[in-house]
Design a protein around this motif. Structure first.
Motif, short mmCIF file in Angstrom:
data_model
loop_
_atom_site.label_atom_id
_atom_site.label_comp_id
_atom_site.label_asym_id
_atom_site.label_seq_id
_atom_site.Cartn_x
_atom_site.Cartn_y
_atom_site.Cartn_z
N LEU A 1 -4.73 -13.54 -6.04
CA LEU A 1 -5.30 -12.38 -5.36
C LEU A 1 -4.91 -12.38 -3.89
CD1 LEU A 1 -8.88 -12.26 -6.88
CD2 LEU A 1 -6.97 -10.75 -7.38
N LYS A 2 -4.66 -11.19 -3.37
CA LYS A 2 -4.25 -11.02 -1.99
C LYS A 2 -5.04 -9.85 -1.40
CE LYS A 2 -0.03 -9.91 0.52
NZ LYS A 2 1.40 -9.63 0.38
N THR A 3 -5.47 -9.97 -0.16
CA THR A 3 -6.20 -8.90 0.51
C THR A 3 -5.20 -7.99 1.22
OG1 THR A 3 -7.99 -10.45 0.92
CG2 THR A 3 -8.06 -8.39 2.11
N ILE A 4 -5.32 -6.68 0.97
CA ILE A 4 -4.46 -5.72 1.65
C ILE A 4 -5.32 -4.64 2.31
CG2 ILE A 4 -2.45 -6.08 0.16
CD1 ILE A 4 -3.24 -3.42 -1.21
N GLU A 5 -4.81 -4.08 3.39
CA GLU A 5 -5.52 -3.00 4.08
C GLU A 5 -5.10 -1.67 3.46
OE1 GLU A 5 -5.60 -0.97 8.44
OE2 GLU A 5 -5.44 -3.15 8.35
#
Length: 75
Positions: free
Chosen positions: A34-38
């Motif tokens: 999982l990766k956080t993106i704006e």
């Protein structure tokens, strides 16, 4: 929480308020995990209330019929 401080928003009747922009983050599934993106921005009022930007990326409503406009488009 990352904030961009001290932006001035003006209403058509001449009222000015100071607001901050805060990012809207979502989790994206990748091969590495999982990766956080704006995915966008919200407006944080001095009272602590968060409101959504309109689709034009420049205006927002603080309440019914209270439109405010930033000096530039937020990307």
């Amino acid at each position: 929480m990352l904030k961009i401080n001290d932006l001035i928003a003006k209403s058509p009747n001449g009222t000015e308020i100071i607001v901050s922009l805060i990012p809207v983050n979502k989790m994206q599934n990748t091969r590495q995990g999982l990766k956080t993106i704006e995915v966008g921005k919200k407006v944080l009022l001095q009272s602590g209330v968060e409101v959504d930007l309109n689709l034009d990326g420049r205006t927002f409503y603080t309440s019914l019929n209270k439109l405010f406009k930033l000096n530039y488009r937020v990307a």
